[in-house]
Design a protein around this motif. Sequence first.
Motif, PDB file in Angstrom:
ATOM      1  N   SER A 176      34.165 -87.474 -17.590  1.00  0.00           N
ATOM      2  CA  SER A 176      35.199 -87.234 -18.592  1.00  0.00           C
ATOM      3  C   SER A 176      36.422 -88.112 -18.311  1.00  0.00           C
ATOM      4  CB  SER A 176      35.570 -85.749 -18.556  1.00  0.00           C
ATOM      5  OG  SER A 176      36.812 -85.559 -19.177  1.00  0.00           O
ATOM      6  N   HIS A 177      36.823 -88.124 -17.031  1.00  0.00           N
ATOM      7  CA  HIS A 177      37.989 -88.924 -16.659  1.00  0.00           C
ATOM      8  C   HIS A 177      37.747 -90.399 -16.928  1.00  0.00           C
ATOM      9  CE1 HIS A 177      40.568 -91.103 -13.740  1.00  0.00           C
ATOM     10  NE2 HIS A 177      41.474 -90.232 -14.193  1.00  0.00           N
TER      11      HIS A 177
ATOM     12  N   ARG B 119      37.816 -90.939 -20.718  1.00  0.00           N
ATOM     13  CA  ARG B 119      39.087 -90.678 -21.392  1.00  0.00           C
ATOM     14  C   ARG B 119      40.164 -91.724 -21.057  1.00  0.00           C
ATOM     15  NH1 ARG B 119      39.994 -85.357 -23.450  1.00  0.00           N
ATOM     16  NH2 ARG B 119      38.080 -84.145 -23.360  1.00  0.00           N
TER      17      ARG B 119
ATOM     18  N   THR C 259      42.229 -93.535 -23.831  1.00  0.00           N
ATOM     19  CA  THR C 259      43.666 -93.303 -23.987  1.00  0.00           C
ATOM     20  C   THR C 259      44.373 -94.615 -24.352  1.00  0.00           C
ATOM     21  OG1 THR C 259      43.492 -91.608 -22.302  1.00  0.00           O
ATOM     22  CG2 THR C 259      45.699 -92.356 -22.854  1.00  0.00           C
ATOM     23  N   SER C 260      44.047 -95.674 -23.599  1.00  0.00           N
ATOM     24  CA  SER C 260      44.667 -96.981 -23.887  1.00  0.00           C
ATOM     25  C   SER C 260      44.298 -97.436 -25.293  1.00  0.00           C
ATOM     26  CB  SER C 260      44.182 -98.028 -22.878  1.00  0.00           C
ATOM     27  OG  SER C 260      44.445 -97.569 -21.580  1.00  0.00           O
TER      28      SER C 260
ATOM     29  N   ARG D  14      43.358 -95.755 -27.881  1.00  0.00           N
ATOM     30  CA  ARG D  14      43.999 -94.988 -28.960  1.00  0.00           C
ATOM     31  C   ARG D  14      45.483 -95.356 -29.096  1.00  0.00           C
ATOM     32  NH1 ARG D  14      43.951 -88.454 -29.923  1.00  0.00           N
ATOM     33  NH2 ARG D  14      45.248 -88.527 -31.791  1.00  0.00           N
ATOM     34  N   SER D  15      46.124 -95.393 -27.940  1.00  0.00           N
ATOM     35  CA  SER D  15      47.557 -95.635 -27.956  1.00  0.00           C
ATOM     36  C   SER D  15      47.879 -97.018 -28.563  1.00  0.00           C
ATOM     37  CB  SER D  15      48.094 -95.532 -26.535  1.00  0.00           C
ATOM     38  OG  SER D  15      49.488 -95.412 -26.561  1.00  0.00           O
ATOM     39  N   PHE D  16      47.207 -98.044 -28.058  1.00  0.00           N
ATOM     40  CA  PHE D  16      47.503 -99.394 -28.531  1.00  0.00           C
ATOM     41  C   PHE D  16      47.065 -99.593 -29.967  1.00  0.00           C
ATOM     42  CE2 PHE D  16      47.739-100.340 -23.906  1.00  0.00           C
ATOM     43  CZ  PHE D  16      49.043-100.776 -23.896  1.00  0.00           C
TER      44      PHE D  16
ATOM     45  N   GLU E 232      47.136 -97.401 -32.217  1.00  0.00           N
ATOM     46  CA  GLU E 232      48.171 -96.760 -33.057  1.00  0.00           C
ATOM     47  C   GLU E 232      49.373 -97.688 -33.232  1.00  0.00           C
ATOM     48  OE1 GLU E 232      47.210 -92.053 -32.156  1.00  0.00           O
ATOM     49  OE2 GLU E 232      49.206 -92.845 -31.695  1.00  0.00           O
ATOM     50  N   PHE E 233      49.750 -98.370 -32.117  1.00  0.00           N
ATOM     51  CA  PHE E 233      50.865 -99.338 -32.240  1.00  0.00           C
ATOM     52  C   PHE E 233      50.519-100.400 -33.265  1.00  0.00           C
ATOM     53  CE2 PHE E 233      51.939 -98.319 -27.594  1.00  0.00           C
ATOM     54  CZ  PHE E 233      52.923 -97.421 -27.954  1.00  0.00           C
TER      55      PHE E 233
ATOM     56  N   GLU F 185      47.225 -95.976 -14.051  1.00  0.00           N
ATOM     57  CA  GLU F 185      46.462 -96.856 -14.949  1.00  0.00           C
ATOM     58  C   GLU F 185      47.418 -97.844 -15.619  1.00  0.00           C
ATOM     59  OE1 GLU F 185      43.439 -97.535 -16.314  1.00  0.00           O
ATOM     60  OE2 GLU F 185      42.392 -96.431 -14.713  1.00  0.00           O
TER      61      GLU F 185
ATOM     62  N   ASN G  90      47.224-100.010 -18.069  1.00  0.00           N
ATOM     63  CA  ASN G  90      47.273-100.060 -19.538  1.00  0.00           C
ATOM     64  C   ASN G  90      47.982 -98.853 -20.108  1.00  0.00           C
ATOM     65  OD1 ASN G  90      45.943-102.489 -19.560  1.00  0.00           O
ATOM     66  ND2 ASN G  90      43.903-101.559 -19.791  1.00  0.00           N
ATOM     67  N   ILE G  91      47.772 -97.692 -19.489  1.00  0.00           N
ATOM     68  CA  ILE G  91      48.446 -96.479 -19.978  1.00  0.00           C
ATOM     69  C   ILE G  91      49.946 -96.564 -19.693  1.00  0.00           C
ATOM     70  CG2 ILE G  91      48.592 -93.964 -19.715  1.00  0.00           C
ATOM     71  CD1 ILE G  91      45.550 -93.987 -19.256  1.00  0.00           C
TER      72      ILE G  91
ATOM     73  N   GLU H 195      51.666 -99.247 -19.604  1.00  0.00           N
ATOM     74  CA  GLU H 195      52.249-100.180 -20.589  1.00  0.00           C
ATOM     75  C   GLU H 195      52.426 -99.495 -21.932  1.00  0.00           C
ATOM     76  OE1 GLU H 195      50.378-104.013 -20.694  1.00  0.00           O
ATOM     77  OE2 GLU H 195      51.515-104.641 -22.480  1.00  0.00           O
ATOM     78  N   ALA H 196      51.396 -98.704 -22.340  1.00  0.00           N
ATOM     79  CA  ALA H 196      51.466 -98.053 -23.650  1.00  0.00           C
ATOM     80  C   ALA H 196      52.612 -97.056 -23.718  1.00  0.00           C
ATOM     81  CB  ALA H 196      50.139 -97.337 -23.930  1.00  0.00           C
TER      82      ALA H 196
ATOM     83  N   ALA I 274      43.038 -86.653 -17.652  1.00  0.00           N
ATOM     84  CA  ALA I 274      41.886 -87.169 -18.392  1.00  0.00           C
ATOM     85  C   ALA I 274      40.671 -86.273 -18.188  1.00  0.00           C
ATOM     86  CB  ALA I 274      41.560 -88.587 -17.929  1.00  0.00           C
ATOM     87  N   ARG I 275      40.849 -85.240 -17.302  1.00  0.00           N
ATOM     88  CA  ARG I 275      39.668 -84.415 -17.028  1.00  0.00           C
ATOM     89  C   ARG I 275      39.484 -83.323 -18.071  1.00  0.00           C
ATOM     90  NH1 ARG I 275      39.575 -83.552 -10.607  1.00  0.00           N
ATOM     91  NH2 ARG I 275      41.137 -82.000 -11.175  1.00  0.00           N
ATOM     92  N   GLY I 276      40.635 -82.833 -18.563  1.00  0.00           N
ATOM     93  CA  GLY I 276      40.574 -81.916 -19.702  1.00  0.00           C
ATOM     94  C   GLY I 276      39.784 -80.643 -19.475  1.00  0.00           C
ATOM     95  N   GLN I 277      39.921 -80.058 -18.273  1.00  0.00           N
ATOM     96  CA  GLN I 277      39.222 -78.805 -18.065  1.00  0.00           C
ATOM     97  C   GLN I 277      40.194 -77.640 -18.112  1.00  0.00           C
ATOM     98  OE1 GLN I 277      36.962 -79.265 -14.496  1.00  0.00           O
ATOM     99  NE2 GLN I 277      35.228 -80.153 -15.600  1.00  0.00           N
TER     100      GLN I 277
ATOM    101  N   LYS J 239      44.470 -86.532 -22.119  1.00  0.00           N
ATOM    102  CA  LYS J 239      44.230 -87.883 -22.619  1.00  0.00           C
ATOM    103  C   LYS J 239      42.930 -87.867 -23.397  1.00  0.00           C
ATOM    104  CE  LYS J 239      46.118 -90.048 -18.413  1.00  0.00           C
ATOM    105  NZ  LYS J 239      45.722 -90.790 -17.206  1.00  0.00           N
ATOM    106  N   PRO J 240      42.707 -88.610 -24.426  1.00  0.00           N
ATOM    107  CA  PRO J 240      43.753 -89.463 -25.014  1.00  0.00           C
ATOM    108  C   PRO J 240      44.689 -88.650 -25.910  1.00  0.00           C
ATOM    109  CG  PRO J 240      41.642 -89.807 -26.094  1.00  0.00           C
ATOM    110  CD  PRO J 240      41.405 -88.776 -25.053  1.00  0.00           C
ATOM    111  N   PHE J 241      45.916 -89.090 -26.019  1.00  0.00           N
ATOM    112  CA  PHE J 241      46.929 -88.411 -26.846  1.00  0.00           C
ATOM    113  C   PHE J 241      47.340 -89.344 -27.973  1.00  0.00           C
ATOM    114  CE2 PHE J 241      48.661 -90.421 -23.094  1.00  0.00           C
ATOM    115  CZ  PHE J 241      49.516 -91.345 -23.642  1.00  0.00           C
ATOM    116  N   SER J 242      47.946 -88.788 -28.985  1.00  0.00           N
ATOM    117  CA  SER J 242      48.506 -89.672 -30.015  1.00  0.00           C
ATOM    118  C   SER J 242      49.943 -90.017 -29.626  1.00  0.00           C
ATOM    119  CB  SER J 242      48.484 -88.972 -31.379  1.00  0.00           C
ATOM    120  OG  SER J 242      49.528 -88.024 -31.461  1.00  0.00           O
ATOM    121  N   ASN J 243      50.363 -91.194 -29.995  1.00  0.00           N
ATOM    122  CA  ASN J 243      51.711 -91.642 -29.631  1.00  0.00           C
ATOM    123  C   ASN J 243      52.768 -90.690 -30.156  1.00  0.00           C
ATOM    124  OD1 ASN J 243      50.583 -93.851 -28.414  1.00  0.00           O
ATOM    125  ND2 ASN J 243      50.909 -95.240 -30.174  1.00  0.00           N
ATOM    126  N   GLU J 244      52.522 -90.236 -31.361  1.00  0.00           N
ATOM    127  CA  GLU J 244      53.480 -89.349 -32.016  1.00  0.00           C
ATOM    128  C   GLU J 244      53.635 -88.048 -31.229  1.00  0.00           C
ATOM    129  OE1 GLU J 244      52.250 -88.492 -35.975  1.00  0.00           O
ATOM    130  OE2 GLU J 244      53.949 -87.155 -36.350  1.00  0.00           O
TER     131      GLU J 244
END
Lengths: 889, 127
Positions: free
Chosen positions: A675-676, A679, A683-684, A686-688, A690-691, B11, B13-14, B16-17, B84-87, B105-110
């Motif tokens: 899962s980790h 995900r 996450t990256s 989805r986020s990017f 959206e930008f 992470e 990339n995360i 940076e986002a 990111a494990r979401g348990q 994760k993943p989340f929406s920016n908003e």
Amino acid sequence: MVSFNVLVTVALLYTIVLFAVAFYADRRALSGPSRWLRSPWTYTLSLSVYCTAWTFYGAVGNAARSGLEYLTIYLGPTLVFLAWWWLLRKLVRIGKAERITSIADMISSRYGKSPAIAVIVTVLSIAGTTPYIALQLQSVTLSVAVFSEFPSGASGGSDLNATAFWLSVGLALFTIFFGTRNLDANERHHGVVTAIALEAIVKLVALLAVGLFVVWGVSGGVAETMRVIESSPVAQWQPSPSRWTSMIFLSAAAVICLPRMFQVLVVENSDERHLRTAAWAFPAYLMAMSLFVLPIAVVGLAVMPVGANPDLFVLTLPLELGQEGLALLAFLGGFSSATSMVIVASIALATMVSNHIVVPIWLSTRAGGASMSGDMRQVVLLSRRISIAAVLGLGYTYYRTTGGTTALSAIGLVSFAGVAQVIPALLGGLFWRGATRRGAIAGLLVGFGLWIYTLFMPAIGGFPAAMLEAGPLGIGALRPQALMGVQDMDPLVHSMFWSISLNIIAFVVVSLVSFPTPMERLQGASFVNVFERGEGAVASTGGQAEAEDLLVMAQRLLGAREAQTLFQREATRQGKIGYLPDPTSDFITLLERELAGSVGAATAHAMIGQINGQASITVRDLLAVADESAQMLEYSSKLETQSRELEKTAGKLREANAKLTALSVQKDAFLSQVSHELRTPMTSIRSFSEFLMEGGIDKALRTRYSGIIHEESIRLTRLLDDLLDLSVLENGQVVLNIQRASLHDLLDRAVVSAGLNARETAGLKVTRQGGRDVQLRTDTDRLSQVFINLISNAQKYCVSDQPKLAISVSHSQGGVDIDFVDNGTGISAKESSVIFEKFSRLSDQSAAGSAGLGLAISREIMHRLGGTLEYVPGQGGAAFRVHLPIEAN
Amino acid sequence: MSKSVLLVEDEPNIIEAISFLLERDGWTVRIHAQGTEAIEAVERVSPDVVILDVMLPGRSGFDILRDLRNDAVTRDLPILMLTARGQTKDRELAESYGVSHFMTKPFSNEEMLGKVRELYAASVAKA
């Protein structure tokens, strides 16, 4: 002449006197011990049941025909009583200790209470006794015939048969009335014994009276009588040694083994010390009985008309000489002899038939025969009564079917010979501990069979004359009276020789080759060593159970509440509310049954007996207790085994459960990791994305973010590929694609595929050594995958200013080792144990760029290829060794 | 002084986002890219809001959260936890330690921006 009616009246009056005596004796016995009832004289006189009508009438007949041979019938018992009285004492002692009820009971008891033996002896006894009873009936009817003017010995018409019939009925009634009044544990019948003793006196007095009359009234004194004897043909008689020996042996055996003799000698004995008196008094009685036999025979032959039946001289001689009163007395003597034999014999036989045949059958037809209280007594009494009637009915039938005028003594000897077959088993059992049940059965059956074949059947005319002459089917060796060609022998001696000798041989041989059961061993020991027990309980003291003791014991076994409830209920029933109940026999029976439920029947019986003071514990009781204990032990050891097995199973289950739990934890951890790993790139992405979707972002950033999205999608794909790859490898579904290749070439290609050039790489510097000559035959793609993984791991994780990777190939046992050693910091011992686990990335994962499945996959691959992949500690940096077997060819 | 966020995340990339998202909204974003010394980083930076990842190199986000809540200075600091494990049991553990908000994760920016603002507003209102 005395009329028939007078005769019947006298007989009836005499019978009434007998009834009265028996009745009175029973009453006296009930009210307490009586001196004359338990006197040694009563005992000695009751032994005279040995002298039946056969001896009363027949001895004279025998003397008239065969001279002094009649003496053997008296000599046998005399020898036993004078010389072997210690044998009798042993019998009596055992009889009391083991509560023996009959000769069948005695022998079967010795051989471990064998029902088979009891039945055999019972049948033997019936076969031997029935003709004898018929004989008694015949003697009475013949004597009646003498008085009623019928020609002696002729078929007497319906009146004689009626006499026999009513005599049988009367005897049956008397026996049933006094023989089965109650069910005494030790089977003593005071009334019967007293009546028998009275009859003994009557027959002795009668015979003596006739004798005195003959010697002094007819011959005129002793001297005259001696002269008559000298001149009579009887004096010419010569004894046959073999027949004498046989007959003395037979009569000696009979005085012990005849059911009626065993009954009065052992069962009815109330005190062992009475034997001391009987040891001399009984031989004296026999001598008195035989004193005048010869004179009566001789004078009878001289006085009576030619052709007169000498068997009836005792009766016909006084009649002939007009002494009717004396004749009546003689008739009563003969009547006494016959009736006493029939009464005691039918009691003894009925006891055997009832105890060993009827009751066992009755019990086996009842499901669970545990309830042996009141109704059981009724059943036993009823079966005794029916048995008595049956025994007498059998005797009567025998009389009616074979009732001829055969010499009385012949059938008596046949009976003796039959009953004597138990002697080997009986005496062997008393003195030889090695005697076994199988031996006894073998001896009894052999002896019984031979007796029937060689003596009984010929004697009653059961075989056709042709068979006696030529043997069955013409086989001469099997002629009943000349077995194996042994000819010219007296039939009695011949039968005795074969039956007794083969009986003994079968008994001894089978005993020697068979093994006794523990029960037999103990019974054998207690029979042979009966005198070592000390003076046995001479008389029972009567049950004096202490209610309190019983309660204490019951509480211990049943639990306090249950025991108290039981006792209270009984007290209420007895009308003694608030007190302890009286230990009545019903209550004790009930209690024993309750206790049997918890400790087993034998133990309960022994315990109650102990408190009740009624019985000392017998060997049998102890043995039964031991059996029960053994069963309980066996049961508990079974339980132990079961519980051990259960424990083992439980242990296995715990183990399996622990494994499953561990697996479940592993699966959770794995899913959590997957899962980790999924995900994080998502996450990256989805986020990017959206930008990007928002717009208004400058071109440079747009390009950059698109690049990140692209890169992360590739990472996701790789992760999924790895997962699928591992799953296939772990499930063993992988299909190997075997090819030939040079190891050197494979390593070259791997270095290139990992994005490195051996000669000119800026980051990791790879050096090579060896492996040029190694040719492989394996799945080259999979092996390359392992190499690439190891090289890229070094590339990612080697922390050094000038990272280097040395790849060296060396030969080792049955294959090649390919070592990948870098110059980084290496992996600690603790960490090296987990690196092959899935997702076991050790350091900063951003540098890895993959999910940490590489080493797990590589090891699975090596496993599939028949090789190994392991971490080699202590090589400076991280060192992995790939070992691959090379096929010999 | 502008509002500040401390982002504890490994992470790239995360990082940076989230940095782009918050800085565009006027936040000062400080980065701490490992688990170790995260407490010191919080003390040094004293941010208005902390965004804390669970799986960090060196030290677990749960341990860091527990320590921050046990410290009087940071007890009421708004902490947004990311995993990111979401348990479910991770969420329960975080809530038992007193997390301000738990986000998978993943989340929406908003959603992320809204939650950071909300947490900040709440802490300001309280103070």
